[in-house]
Design an enzyme around this catalytic site. Sequence first.
Site, PDB file in Angstrom:
ATOM      1  N   TRP A 101      -2.233   2.297  16.959  1.00  0.00           N
ATOM      2  CA  TRP A 101      -2.504   3.304  15.920  1.00  0.00           C
ATOM      3  C   TRP A 101      -3.916   3.170  15.387  1.00  0.00           C
ATOM      4  O   TRP A 101      -4.588   4.184  15.149  1.00  0.00           O
ATOM      5  CB  TRP A 101      -1.447   3.241  14.816  1.00  0.00           C
ATOM      6  CG  TRP A 101      -0.099   3.453  15.406  1.00  0.00           C
ATOM      7  CD1 TRP A 101       0.881   2.515  15.578  1.00  0.00           C
ATOM      8  CD2 TRP A 101       0.403   4.659  16.014  1.00  0.00           C
ATOM      9  NE1 TRP A 101       1.959   3.065  16.230  1.00  0.00           N
ATOM     10  CE2 TRP A 101       1.687   4.373  16.517  1.00  0.00           C
ATOM     11  CE3 TRP A 101      -0.118   5.941  16.190  1.00  0.00           C
ATOM     12  CZ2 TRP A 101       2.470   5.335  17.164  1.00  0.00           C
ATOM     13  CZ3 TRP A 101       0.652   6.895  16.844  1.00  0.00           C
ATOM     14  CH2 TRP A 101       1.930   6.585  17.314  1.00  0.00           C
ATOM     15  N   ASP A 171      -4.146   3.044   6.816  1.00  0.00           N
ATOM     16  CA  ASP A 171      -2.970   3.742   7.327  1.00  0.00           C
ATOM     17  C   ASP A 171      -1.776   2.852   6.984  1.00  0.00           C
ATOM     18  O   ASP A 171      -1.614   1.772   7.559  1.00  0.00           O
ATOM     19  CB  ASP A 171      -3.119   3.913   8.848  1.00  0.00           C
ATOM     20  CG  ASP A 171      -1.843   4.447   9.511  1.00  0.00           C
ATOM     21  OD1 ASP A 171      -0.838   4.654   8.810  1.00  0.00           O
ATOM     22  OD2 ASP A 171      -1.872   4.634  10.747  1.00  0.00           O
ATOM     23  N   LYS A 195       9.031   6.938   8.125  1.00  0.00           N
ATOM     24  CA  LYS A 195       9.513   5.564   8.337  1.00  0.00           C
ATOM     25  C   LYS A 195      10.160   5.037   7.066  1.00  0.00           C
ATOM     26  O   LYS A 195      11.363   4.825   7.017  1.00  0.00           O
ATOM     27  CB  LYS A 195       8.384   4.675   8.808  1.00  0.00           C
ATOM     28  CG  LYS A 195       7.891   5.142  10.183  1.00  0.00           C
ATOM     29  CD  LYS A 195       6.536   4.646  10.509  1.00  0.00           C
ATOM     30  CE  LYS A 195       5.922   5.423  11.649  1.00  0.00           C
ATOM     31  NZ  LYS A 195       6.736   5.481  12.859  1.00  0.00           N
TER      32      LYS A 195
END
Length: 359
Positions: A101, A171, A195
């Site tokens: 990511w 992030d 999530k």
Amino acid sequence: MRVYNFSAGPAVLPEEVILDVQKNLFDYQGNGLSVMEMSHRSATYQKIIDDATAAMKRIMGLGDAYEVLFLHGGASTQFLNIAMNFCPADKVANYIDTGTWSTKAWKEAKKIGKKVHIAATSADKDFTYIPKTWELSENPAYLHITSNNTIRGTEWKIDPETPADVPLIADLSSNFLSKPQDFTKYDVMYGGAQKNIGPAGCAFVIIKKTMIDKIQPGLPTMIDYRTHIEKGSMFNTPPAFTIYVIGEVLKFIEANGGLVEMEKRNIEKANYLYNIFDNSDFYNGTVVPEDRSLMNIPFLLPTPELEKKFIAEATANNMIGLKGHRSVGGCRASVYNSQKIESAKALAEFMLEFEKNNK
Ligand code: PMP
């Protein structure tokens, strides 16, 4: 019957929330319609988004110094937006690369012509740890980290320090609101909701107000964070239903002891699994112990055949979502905030039984 869901996202949600959403699905609090059908310009909906924003700030210990946005496009769109908003042409976007990511985040910055510097990387050991030192470039626009690598199962245990004039951007997708943190150390925080805080379809973006002056001029309307700040996330139609459910999950977090209690539960859940790795040569954790994630727990069995068998038998035992990410293979259990302790316990018991039968 509900399954034990160990999926990395979209992921398990609190049962209380789902039942409450169900109760209000047809007729939201006596308004005669569902949230799915409601105008986002209505007073009822305005209260839903205002309440979610206020709860988010309360839980994070943020006051008026921050703006909270709920946007379309997931976390991936923010990879682009962060670089476009906060990296001027004469500065360098700095990233700590902890795998997939964060790699995607810096590649996106590069793709649109930004100067990129990798301040540290754990690529040398296949992203199985979090770098402990880093070196900023000259003239940095910001330092970007990914607080939890969902695929590799590594998690930052500290909030990195940057010089006062270097904004820290994170992030937080896969460990957001999972533990107490000093969020005021961060200048911009973002992530996908799917999530820890809700269903898919929405990214949260939290921006310190001092960053607003740093936003680059001349950006396309939807990319410019000022557009969304000025319109309270309603420049266009927001992901209204997802934001509503996020608000309900935030209420759940507050009603269940906030971040202190979330962390306590998350440690208990993760320890069920990590204790197995530490006492077994059948299951192997892939991450150095000090950087193990409380959220995503990858592991290997002695052979790929046994992993296949493990996943099939787990499914037969009502446990789903245990296949590792397609890019790395193996197995992975995700035990986000809403995962019940009994689920982690059930998985641990199943793992011990499977080991006994297959050793
Ligand atoms: N960052 C992290 C840490 C992630 O785990 C993910 C999704 N798994 C993303 C970004 C991308 O999120 P989205 O699918 O919302 O674009």
